[in-house]
Design an enzyme around this catalytic site. Structure first.
Site, PDB file in Angstrom:
ATOM      1  N   CYS B 187       0.850  -1.183   0.000  1.00 31.34           N
ATOM      2  CA  CYS B 187       0.000   0.000   0.000  1.00 31.34           C
ATOM      3  C   CYS B 187       0.885   1.232   0.000  1.00 31.34           C
ATOM      4  O   CYS B 187       1.260   1.741   1.054  1.00 31.34           O
ATOM      5  CB  CYS B 187      -0.905  -0.020   1.230  1.00 31.34           C
ATOM      6  SG  CYS B 187      -2.053   1.329   1.261  1.00 31.34           S
ATOM      7  N   THR B 439     -25.605   1.986  11.626  1.00 32.85           N
ATOM      8  CA  THR B 439     -26.640   1.754  10.619  1.00 32.85           C
ATOM      9  C   THR B 439     -27.492   3.009  10.502  1.00 32.85           C
ATOM     10  O   THR B 439     -27.609   3.783  11.432  1.00 32.85           O
ATOM     11  CB  THR B 439     -27.537   0.558  10.977  1.00 32.85           C
ATOM     12  OG1 THR B 439     -28.506   0.418   9.938  1.00 32.85           O
ATOM     13  CG2 THR B 439     -28.250   0.737  12.288  1.00 32.85           C
ATOM     14  N   TYR B 440     -27.990   3.228   9.311  1.00 32.53           N
ATOM     15  CA  TYR B 440     -28.917   4.330   9.109  1.00 32.53           C
ATOM     16  C   TYR B 440     -30.288   3.761   8.750  1.00 32.53           C
ATOM     17  O   TYR B 440     -31.166   4.475   8.307  1.00 32.53           O
ATOM     18  CB  TYR B 440     -28.412   5.248   8.008  1.00 32.53           C
ATOM     19  CG  TYR B 440     -27.002   5.701   8.251  1.00 32.53           C
ATOM     20  CD1 TYR B 440     -26.729   6.755   9.121  1.00 32.53           C
ATOM     21  CD2 TYR B 440     -25.933   5.067   7.640  1.00 32.53           C
ATOM     22  CE1 TYR B 440     -25.441   7.164   9.367  1.00 32.53           C
ATOM     23  CE2 TYR B 440     -24.635   5.474   7.876  1.00 32.53           C
ATOM     24  CZ  TYR B 440     -24.396   6.518   8.743  1.00 32.53           C
ATOM     25  OH  TYR B 440     -23.102   6.921   8.983  1.00 32.53           O
ATOM     26  N   ASN B 441     -30.396   2.431   8.906  1.00 33.69           N
ATOM     27  CA  ASN B 441     -31.640   1.759   8.554  1.00 33.69           C
ATOM     28  C   ASN B 441     -32.060   2.033   7.129  1.00 33.69           C
ATOM     29  O   ASN B 441     -33.237   2.177   6.836  1.00 33.69           O
ATOM     30  CB  ASN B 441     -32.762   2.162   9.525  1.00 33.69           C
ATOM     31  CG  ASN B 441     -32.478   1.659  10.918  1.00 33.69           C
ATOM     32  OD1 ASN B 441     -31.995   0.539  11.084  1.00 33.69           O
ATOM     33  ND2 ASN B 441     -32.718   2.492  11.903  1.00 33.69           N
ATOM     34  N   THR B 442     -31.109   2.122   6.261  1.00 35.34           N
ATOM     35  CA  THR B 442     -31.451   2.289   4.853  1.00 35.34           C
ATOM     36  C   THR B 442     -30.735   1.225   4.041  1.00 35.34           C
ATOM     37  O   THR B 442     -29.689   0.727   4.433  1.00 35.34           O
ATOM     38  CB  THR B 442     -31.018   3.663   4.317  1.00 35.34           C
ATOM     39  OG1 THR B 442     -29.622   3.808   4.543  1.00 35.34           O
ATOM     40  CG2 THR B 442     -31.750   4.782   4.983  1.00 35.34           C
ATOM     41  N   THR B 451     -30.807  -3.690   9.129  1.00 37.17           N
ATOM     42  CA  THR B 451     -29.697  -4.286   8.402  1.00 37.17           C
ATOM     43  C   THR B 451     -28.811  -5.160   9.278  1.00 37.17           C
ATOM     44  O   THR B 451     -27.781  -5.634   8.838  1.00 37.17           O
ATOM     45  CB  THR B 451     -28.821  -3.191   7.776  1.00 37.17           C
ATOM     46  OG1 THR B 451     -28.387  -2.329   8.818  1.00 37.17           O
ATOM     47  CG2 THR B 451     -29.571  -2.399   6.749  1.00 37.17           C
ATOM     48  N   GLU B 516     -22.859   3.700   1.281  1.00 34.46           N
ATOM     49  CA  GLU B 516     -23.126   2.366   1.819  1.00 34.46           C
ATOM     50  C   GLU B 516     -21.978   1.416   1.514  1.00 34.46           C
ATOM     51  O   GLU B 516     -21.637   0.552   2.311  1.00 34.46           O
ATOM     52  CB  GLU B 516     -24.436   1.833   1.253  1.00 34.46           C
ATOM     53  CG  GLU B 516     -25.618   2.536   1.873  1.00 34.46           C
ATOM     54  CD  GLU B 516     -26.918   2.232   1.158  1.00 34.46           C
ATOM     55  OE1 GLU B 516     -27.925   2.054   1.843  1.00 34.46           O
ATOM     56  OE2 GLU B 516     -26.928   2.190  -0.089  1.00 34.46           O
TER      57      GLU B 516
END
Lengths: 783, 545
Positions: B187, B439-442, B451, B516
């Site tokens: 890297c 999480t953003y619940n999307t 999720t 995401e």
């Protein structure tokens, strides 16, 4: 029912006997449990599930419950519990989330009775109701607790903790309906078994997971909890808010905690990691374990007292694949080995020291010496604590000695004064250095002073230097000093012969610098030496001369300058002072050997790769090519390092600040200096330092917690941070009691009646009256 | 060392105080302009020193590169503008100024997607400012993580603690270990970044010639570095013993823990760097060029990232391609949740499912080779370059499965770390938790989705690749939730991140937003770090008992 249980389990005529013994298991144990009559113990782990009988001198394997060629994960137990009412009934918590019950009365080899797979994650704990035969409780990683009725196929109620994984569940021994659950996020919840919708109460017990909890067998309000934060806490939950009544600090995270039967204040703990011992604590004496068992070679995973009413035997299982029975009498008592001694510093540097009487009287006067030459007034005090018959402790009587420090010797006056008087910014670099050098000199710290002066010389712009030197009256010791020191160290001390050996005028010039040199020598050796005052005067007398001698080439032709050096006559007599001082040579030798070179010598090291008489060749380029300031950086850095390591972080940081971006920042010096300043309540200086630091991490220190929360002076509610009018009562907050205008800026108020106003107005008011300007009749006090 | 003296000048730029910044900026611009004037309009040779590994901060090119970096990355608008104008002035004098190579912090994500530092929400802005103040730069990694400010904060706090605060290892050693770890995965981004830092804290430039020139003590660490990076399950207490009992070159336990945390941190950070296609830092090698833009350098991705046209087309294309992918995934999650009780798998079934997942993860070939051009010869920072990830369970060498219940981070790892390196345990614990619970619940265009099941599947799949098994997990779920292209991506990223390509990044979960995907990458990174850490810590625990 409860009564009956106690009757049946009470210790009868057949007293339990045995000795400390152990047996090897085939695999690491995760948990153990004993049956009611204390004759058998079950050991459960990932690869083991066995019942052992406890005999007089040994464990005897009774039954292997792990059957089948390829045992399923249902056998991989995280926890096991033997029913205290029914000696055929066992329950295990499996790592795959199953809760299994076992019936030893079954005729077949496989004793598995019921299987509940309602939990989605590992089940950490199972617990039978202490008096109800069919009630089983489980707590799982998925955050749920389930209560099973063993007569039914599935759970009768589910309790959701709403806060992460459940690590332990325990039925209260005395309250039929209550159980406690401990959680991974540090909470402990108390539930009523009849009300699955909501917990009765919740409190945060630990920082980090609470691995275990245990109800006190006798006191209904006491709950002990142990957590990853290495603490065991005892809570009184009879009060409105759960109150921490005892706290034991252990050395590793606490995996299990079990109250000792028949001993109200004792509990046993073992740890999750690192520490393999089992400790029994008296919660009233939380500093040293009451007893320890040190047999295990790997972490202890399960502990249980053998019988409900017998405090004498403890069983334990461990990752090292052994099962132990510990006889309490065989435990080691750390108290016996500990020397009861205490040591504490007082507010003004006094030292109190308590030790066993015998030690003190035996040691006698020899103890006295280390505590300094000065005002050591030692007065032993003896006192006794009234013996408490209920406590079973050895009573020690100690002698307490208090050593008063000599206030003068350990005073930090110099620190405070220096901090106040140093100038760190606001003037040209040269002036700052000179000022600080002067401050240091006045405070009798010549070495520091010299360092400042040298810094000025090193880093001043060659162009500015001429002006800088003419402005400053203060002593500037040119770099050459350091060469001389080297000289003395290397060439011995023949003063006359040295003169003879000297070649040319340059050499003479170095000799002329000797007075400064002697100063340094003296200083290095001992800052408090009286003698250092003398030469210092000479030095500063010479200063201007030297400046003239050393820096003419800034404006003149460099080739001509060699001729410019002349030998100042005054310097000669001083040379003898060095010679007369016998301590100088040894001292210098020491210094040269020591790895930490002081700033002065560091220079010598770096500038004179060739020893002794190479002065001319080395010093010439120094002046001709105007060495870039960065040339000195390594030396200066070393010097700063030296100061910081010697504990004078003040010097290091001050220099850093004054040098500004000439040198690399060193963050942690700043932090420790700021810390020191704040301890001495030098807020202004500390703020200045923070502001001037080039390191942005430090810089933002004084930008933290800059919010001031205020309450409205009328309705006492918190003000929103917009404007000066309270949202709720629509009145102007913080009105000056004198002029009745809103105070924006400095608001001063009386702590007694909380009226106040503009600083000036209040000051004026108080000149004429001592009553509150608001007319409340309070006699205001401002300090 | 000259390096240190020039850097002070730049520090003021990180101040929150606008006037301090102005003063600092004034200083810098004067310095730069005066130097530029000295050099004058003819300076063809400036291109050569570009590749020299160690450049002094007084070097004009170094300064210009830094100005360029600031003009793009500084969280303060005033500094950005001023830097730009200084650069313009320099160009007017006739000195060639650098221009950024590659566009934006990431090669995979269009620049405009990544919250531009000027337009971010208040919380991110504050974090960026803090980071900028602490380091004098805002690296591309932080910018990409800016999608998830909550995590970024914890990440930066941990990293700052590991590198700057109290710890048993000296500052330059820490950076050197970072270099070693990042180099293991080739890297070059991270290596360059830390080479600069290493020199800045006074590290010996000789060490950079290769591990053989570093002190014996660090050389010993090479072996652990190698194993941890590629086959952590092979770490045994013998390795630990070798390090701790090596006469005068031996490590102390506390130092070792610190080193292990650093190694794992940088291994996983290398994964993240590749998986998000992080571009080289503008002021480092390979981040900018002094050559004028020419046709030959012109490539499709330049345009794509510059104004996102091409990418958009691709994106739209993908959308129309498989519109039901997300729905299908959600449907599966729902099904799994509902029919969990009905279809009760036997224990044997569960065990075989784990084995199957494990073996299948082996078959998932770690992506085709594509040449990445390491600008710095990173391989010299480690030995035995042929050593790479080998599949966990292959015939012949059977390594027992690591049971998560027997040695978990929460119970065991944390306690050990916290004992030997206080506070870091807490910081890591927080970081793991935030990463795992974020999480953003999307999901793509759907709101209010739980999720947790998906996150758990990803986490456990990674641990599965390292041979860590959770008794209470049904590995059949993984098969249902993670499709093959995603598995390929995960496997490549975790095991040989240097082979990650844009195509792979694009081809999994096509409708999902970039944020995401970054979230997924964070999960991968943390899960990998925890897996490595667990193996290392377990070995240390074994050594201690």
């Amino acid at each position: 029912m409860e009564k009956m249980a106690r009757v049946t389990t009470a210790l009868g005529s057949n007293t339990i006997s045995g000795c400390t013994m152990f047996c090897h298991l085939d695999a690491p144990a995760n948990a153990i449990s004993v049956c009611r009559d204390a004759a058998q113990v079950v050991v459960a782990g990932r690869n083991i599930f066995k019942i052992y009988a406890l005999e007089e001198e040994q464990f005897v394997e009774k039954l292997n419950l792990r059957v089948g060629r390829k045992p399923s994960l249902n056998f991989s137990c995280a926890d096991v519990m033997w029913h205290q009412m029914d000696e055929n009934l066992l329950a295990t918590a499996a790592t795959n989330g199953a809760v299994v019950t076992w019936n030893l009365g079954k005729p077949s080899r496989n004793k598995q009775d019921q299987l509940f797979t309602e939990h989605k994650r590992t089940v950490n704990k199972v617990c039978f109701h202490p008096t109800e035969v069919h009630m089983l409780l489980s707590g799982s990683q998925d955050g749920y607790m389930k209560c099973f009725d063993l007569r039914k196929k599935e759970s009768v109620s589910t309790f959701s903790g709403q806060s992460e994984s459940v690590r332990d569940v325990q039925f209260s021994i005395r309250d039929y309906f209550t159980f406690a659950a401990s959680f991974e996020n540090g909470n402990v919840q108390l539930w009523d078994i009849r009300r699955p919708d909501r917990y009765e109460r919740m409190f945060t017990a630990h920082n980090g997971p609470v691995f275990c909890c245990d109800w006190h067998p006798e006191d209904r309000g006491w709950l002990a909890t142990g957590g990853r934060d290495k603490m065991v806490k005892v809570w009184d939950i009879t009060t409105n808010r759960a109150k921490e009544i005892h706290c034991v600090q252990t050395i590793a995270s606490v995996a299990r905690v079990k109250w000792r039967p028949e001993r109200k204040y004792h509990l046993a703990t073992c740890s999750m990691m690192v520490d393999h011992n089992i400790y029994v604590w008296d919660v009233r004496r939380p500093f040293i374990p009451f007893a320890t068992f040190e047999e295990h070679k790997d972490v202890t995973t399960g502990i249980v007292w053998r019988h409900l009413h017998d405090p004498g035997f403890l069983l334990s299982g461990s990752k090292d694949s052994t099962l132990y029975q510990h006889k309490f009498k065989d435990a080691s008592r750390p108290v016996d080995k500990a020397n009861p001694e205490g040591l504490c510093f007082g507010l003004f540097g006094d030292l109190a020291f308590a030790a066993k009487e015998s030690l003190i009287s035996g040691g006698g006067d020899s103890n006295r010496k280390p505590y300094g030459s000065g005002g050591d007034r030692r007065y032993p005090i003896f006192f006794f604590k009234k013996p408490d018959l209920t406590e079973q402790f050895a009573h020690e009587s100690s002698a307490l000695s208090v050593f008063e420090t000599d206030l003068e010797s350990s005073r930090m006056d110099w620190f405070v004064k220096t901090a106040r008087r140093y100038l760190l910014s606001g003037k040209p670099f040269g002036e700052l250095c000179d000022h600080n050098a002067k401050v240091a000199k006045e405070l009798n710290r010549p070495q520091v002073s010299t360092t400042w002066t040298m810094l000025r010389v090193m880093y001043s712009d060659p162009g500015n230097l001429a002006t800088a030197t003419s402005i400053s009256k203060g002593g500037s010791i040119p770099l050459m000093n350091s060469f001389n020191m080297k000289e003395i160290a290397a060439g011995g001390l023949g003063s006359e012969s040295r003169l003879d050996r000297g070649k040319g005028e340059i050499w003479q010039d170095t000799i002329h610098l000797d007075p400064g040199n002697s100063l340094i020598n003296n200083n290095d050796e001992n800052e408090e030496t009286e003698g250092s005052e003398g030469p210092a005067d000479y030095l500063f007398g010479d200063a201007e001369l030297e400046d003239d001698n050393l820096y003419p080439m800034e404006h003149e032709n460099p080739t001509a300058e060699e001729a410019e050096y002349s030998l100042p006559q005054e310097a000669f007599p001083l040379r003898h002072e060095i010679v007369d001082n016998p301590s100088v040579p040894e001292h210098l030798q020491d210094k040269v050997d020591s790895p930490h070179v002081s700033g002065n010598e560091a220079e010598a090291v770096c500038l004179t790769p060739i020893k002794s008489f190479s002065l001319i060749s080395i010093s010439q380029p120094l002046y001709e090519s105007h060495l870039p300031a960065s040339f000195f950086s390594p030396v200066v850095r070393e010097m700063l390092q030296h100061y910081a390591e010697a504990g004078d972080v003040q010097m290091a940081v001050s220099v850093l600040i004054v040098l500004g971006d000439r040198i690399r920042k060193e963050e942690h010096w700043y932090t420790s200096y700021i810390d020191l300043l704040q301890r001495f309540e030098l807020w202004n200086v500390s703020n200045e330092v923070i502001k001037l630091s080039t390191s942005s991490a430090i810089n933002c220190l004084n930008q933290t917690s800059t919010t001031l929360h205020i309450n409205c002076s009328n309705c006492k509610r918190p003000m929103s941070n917009k404007g000066w009018i309270c949202d709720r009562c629509h009145q102007c907050a913080s009105i000056c009691a004198v002029c009745h205008h809103v105070v924006k800026g400095l608001f001063v108020w009386c702590q007694g009646c909380s009226h106040g106003g503009h600083l000036e107005h209040i000051m004026n008011w108080l000149k004429s009256s001592s009553h509150c300007p608001a007319g409340c009749g309070h006699l205001c006090e401002y300090t | 060392m000259d390096i240190s003296d020039g850097t002070g000048r730049w520090d003021g730029l990180g101040s929150r105080d606008i006037s301090t910044r102005e003063i600092a900026m004034e200083n810098v611009s004067q310095e730069v302009l005066s130097r530029a004037e000295k050099i004058g309009p003819i300076c063809e040779e400036v291109i050569q020193p570009l590749r020299s590994p160690v450049r002094s901060p007084d070097d004009l090119n170094w300064m210009l590169a830094r100005l360029l970096m600031l003009s793009r990355r500084c969280p303060y608008a005033d500094v950005r503008e001023k830097c730009l104008s200084v650069l313009q002035n320099v160009q007017d004098i006739g000195v060639r100024i650098p221009r950024p190579l590659g566009q934006g912090p990431s090669r995979f994500i269009p620049e405009k997607e990544i919250l531009q530092v000027s337009k971010v929400n208040a919380k991110t802005q504050v974090i960026f400012e803090d980071a900028f103040a602490a380091l004098g730069r805002l690296d591309n990694i932080s910018l990409v993580m800016g999608f998830h400010p909550q995590y970024l904060e914890s990440f930066l706090r941990t990293q700052h603690y590991l590198l700057q605060m109290d710890g048993p290892l000296s500052l330059h050693c820490r950076h050197y270990i970072g270099i070693m770890a990042a180099a293991r995965h080739q890297c070059s981004n991270l290596v360059n970044l830390h080479v600069n830092d290493f020199l800045q804290v006074g590290g010996d430039p000789k060490w950079l010639n290769g591990l053989k020139d570093a002190p014996q003590k660090l050389q010993h660490l090479g072996e652990l570095n190698k194993i941890l990076a590629h086959r952590p399950w092979l770490v045994t207490k013998a390795h630990i013993e070798q390090l701790l009992k090596a006469e005068e070159h031996s490590w102390s336990l506390a130092e070792l823990i610190h080193a292990v945390v650093l190694l794992t941190h940088y291994h996983s950070l290398a994964s993240f760097t590749f998986s998000c296609g992080i571009s080289p830092e503008i002021h480092c090698d390979g981040g900018h060029t002094f050559r004028p833009p020419s046709i030959s350098n012109y490539c499709a991705c330049d345009i794509a990232n510059g104004n996102g046209t091409l990418d958009e087309i691709q994106g739209n294309h993908a959308l129309t391609d498989t519109p039901c992918e997300v729905e299908a995934l959600m449907e599966k999650m729902k099904q799994l949740q509902e029919c969990r009780d009905e279809e009760e798998a036997s224990q044997e079934e569960m065990a075989t499912r784990f084995e199957r997942e494990k073996t299948e993860s082996m078959l998932v070939a770690a992506a085709e080779d594509e040449d990445s051009v390491p600008t710095r010869d990173v391989s010299r920072h480690f030995e035995d370059p042929s050593y790479g990830y080998k599949d966990f369970s292959r015939r012949g060498e059977h390594v027992p499965t690591f049971r998560a219940q027997d040695y978990s981070w929460e119970d065991h790892g944390y306690s050990l770390v916290n004992r030997l390196y206080p506070d870091v345990g807490q910081l890591l614990d927080e970081k793991f938790q935030i990463a795992y619970n974020l999480t953003y619940n999307t999901m793509a265009m759907h709101q209010d989705v739980d999720t947790s099941m998906l996150r758990r599947a990803i986490w456990n799949y990674i641990h599965c690749m390292f041979g860590i098994r959770y008794d209470d997990y049904d590995y059949g779920e993984i098969n249902q939730l993670l499709d093959r292209s995603f598995k390929v991506y995960i496997k490549t990223m975790v095991c040989s991140p240097e082979k990650t390509t844009k195509r792979m990044y694009d081809s999994f979960w096509r409708q999902f937003k970039h944020s995401e995907k970054v979230h997924v990458n964070l999960l991968l990174m943390e899960a990998r770090m925890q897996a490595e850490l667990l193996y290392a810590l377990r070995a240390i625990t074994h050594y201690m008992t």
